[in-house]
Design a protein around this motif. Structure first.
Motif, mmCIF file in Angstrom:
data_model
loop_
_atom_site.group_PDB
_atom_site.id
_atom_site.type_symbol
_atom_site.label_atom_id
_atom_site.label_comp_id
_atom_site.label_asym_id
_atom_site.label_seq_id
_atom_site.Cartn_x
_atom_site.Cartn_y
_atom_site.Cartn_z
ATOM 1 N N UNK A 298 -6.772 -7.624 -3.159
ATOM 2 C CA UNK A 298 -7.646 -7.389 -2.009
ATOM 3 C C UNK A 298 -8.574 -6.217 -2.317
ATOM 4 N N UNK A 299 -9.686 -6.167 -1.592
ATOM 5 C CA UNK A 299 -10.614 -5.035 -1.716
ATOM 6 C C UNK A 299 -9.930 -3.757 -1.237
ATOM 7 N N UNK A 300 -9.110 -3.888 -0.201
ATOM 8 C CA UNK A 300 -8.393 -2.716 0.322
ATOM 9 C C UNK A 300 -7.510 -2.093 -0.761
ATOM 10 N N UNK A 301 -6.778 -2.949 -1.466
ATOM 11 C CA UNK A 301 -5.903 -2.428 -2.523
ATOM 12 C C UNK A 301 -6.739 -1.797 -3.640
ATOM 13 N N UNK A 302 -7.829 -2.427 -4.003
ATOM 14 C CA UNK A 302 -8.700 -1.864 -5.046
ATOM 15 C C UNK A 302 -9.194 -0.483 -4.627
ATOM 16 N N UNK A 303 -9.635 -0.359 -3.380
ATOM 17 C CA UNK A 303 -10.135 0.929 -2.892
ATOM 18 C C UNK A 303 -9.039 1.990 -2.894
ATOM 19 N N UNK A 304 -7.860 1.591 -2.467
ATOM 20 C CA UNK A 304 -6.740 2.526 -2.396
ATOM 21 C C UNK A 304 -6.362 3.026 -3.793
ATOM 22 N N UNK B 151 0.815 -1.216 0.000
ATOM 23 C CA UNK B 151 0.000 0.000 0.000
ATOM 24 C C UNK B 151 0.848 1.264 0.000
ATOM 25 N N UNK B 152 2.033 1.207 0.604
ATOM 26 C CA UNK B 152 2.859 2.427 0.611
ATOM 27 C C UNK B 152 3.508 2.732 -0.740
ATOM 28 N N UNK C 157 -17.662 -8.013 -7.839
ATOM 29 C CA UNK C 157 -18.859 -7.202 -7.522
ATOM 30 C C UNK C 157 -18.486 -5.881 -6.883
ATOM 31 N N UNK C 158 -17.620 -5.962 -5.896
ATOM 32 C CA UNK C 158 -17.210 -4.756 -5.180
ATOM 33 C C UNK C 158 -16.577 -3.748 -6.135
ATOM 34 N N UNK C 159 -15.655 -4.235 -6.968
ATOM 35 C CA UNK C 159 -14.941 -3.339 -7.882
ATOM 36 C C UNK C 159 -15.910 -2.734 -8.897
ATOM 37 N N UNK C 160 -16.770 -3.568 -9.409
ATOM 38 C CA UNK C 160 -17.738 -3.101 -10.413
ATOM 39 C C UNK C 160 -18.667 -2.031 -9.836
ATOM 40 N N UNK C 161 -19.112 -2.225 -8.588
ATOM 41 C CA UNK C 161 -20.071 -1.255 -8.042
ATOM 42 C C UNK C 161 -19.411 -0.046 -7.384
ATOM 43 N N UNK C 162 -18.192 -0.199 -6.902
ATOM 44 C CA UNK C 162 -17.624 0.896 -6.114
ATOM 45 C C UNK C 162 -16.377 1.554 -6.686
ATOM 46 N N UNK C 163 -15.651 0.840 -7.511
ATOM 47 C CA UNK C 163 -14.363 1.374 -7.963
ATOM 48 C C UNK C 163 -14.490 1.870 -9.399
ATOM 49 N N UNK C 164 -15.038 3.065 -9.524
ATOM 50 C CA UNK C 164 -15.375 3.609 -10.843
ATOM 51 C C UNK C 164 -14.153 3.862 -11.720
#
Ligand SMILES: *Cc1c(COP(=O)(O)O)cnc(C)c1O
Length: 235
Positions: free
Chosen positions: A106-112, A85-86, A151-158
């Motif tokens: 991971x979802x965390x990495x996708x969000x970051x 992440x850093x 699913x998470x990436x499709x709905x949240x990671x535009x």
């Protein structure tokens, strides 16, 4: 023709033969880790455009190399290592011609990644890395988590364009006649396509390296990551 050009020609020829029999198109990513910039330029000159690195620092250094910038303007970099992440901000802001991060695990990495890209109003191609061999030390999400992460990436990671799935596979299988890791990835794609009504060809599969790229293509790979067969053994 130089040795490297000859290697590239042989691998491309083999890919063409195998992908024709499968009626798919397969992209070659030349994995240039530990190899000098001159080697990259040599393959670029004869048409190779996709190159991959697995250390963030090495990718940053090579992508900003003066010779690469001037002589390889259309190079496309793929990151294929574990992304800490850093290092996210550096890889997203200091790597010219970054085309894809293949190793979102991971979802965390996708969000970051998504948050950082949003601030820059940019999008980026990614693949979801799956740990198909179930080895503790390997990165990647579990196969049965692939739908929920997608699913998470499709709905949240535009800002993330998820092009498909990636696996490294078990090193134990490399010389054996065992494609069970590849079959796990193929099954994940099947589940994804059924759920979203995608055509199989809409979802890329990155699998296969020097020792098993041929077997991977026969199993359905659309992206092969070949290093030592092109550039020679690493030390
Ligand atoms: C090093 C590496 C490759 C290439 O491996 P070779 O066996 O040299 O072809 C492919 N994928 C990943 C993720 C790598 O780290």
């Amino acid at each position: 023709m130089s040795a490297l050009e000859e290697n590239l020609k042989v691998v491309l020829q083999r890919i063409a033969e195998l992908s024709q029999s499968k009626q798919t198109s397969v992209r070659l990513i030349a994995i240039s880790k530990t190899k000098p910039v001159q080697d990259i330029i040599e393959l670029y000159r004869v048409g190779q455009r996709y190159f991959g690195e697995n250390y963030a620092d090495e990718l940053e250094k090579k992508a900003n190399d003066e010779l690469i910038l001037t002589q390889c303007p259309d190079i496309r970099w793929h990151f294929v290592g574990h992304l800490q992440s850093n290092k996210v901000n550096r890889i997203l802001t200091r790597v010219p011609n970054l085309d894809c991060i293949q190793t979102v695990d991971s979802i965390e990495l996708a969000n970051r990644l998504n948050n950082n890209l949003k601030q820059q109003s940019k999008t980026l191609n990614i693949l979801i890395q799956i740990n198909t061999s179930n080895e503790q030390q390997k990165s990647g999400i579990k196969p049965n988590e692939s739908l929920s992460v997608y699913d998470h990436i499709k709905s949240n990671c535009t800002q993330l364009v998820c092009q498909g799935l990636m696996t490294i596979g078990s090193l134990d299988n490399v010389n054996a006649d065992d494609d069970s890791d590849f079959q796990v990835l193929v099954q994940c794609r099947k589940d994804l396509c059924e759920k979203y009504n995608f055509a199989v060809n809409d979802i890329e599969l990155s699998m296969g390296m020097s020792n098993d790229y041929e077997r991977a293509i026969l199993a359905g790979s659309t992206i092969v990551r070949v290093g030592s067969l092109l550039f020679g053994a690493r030390h």
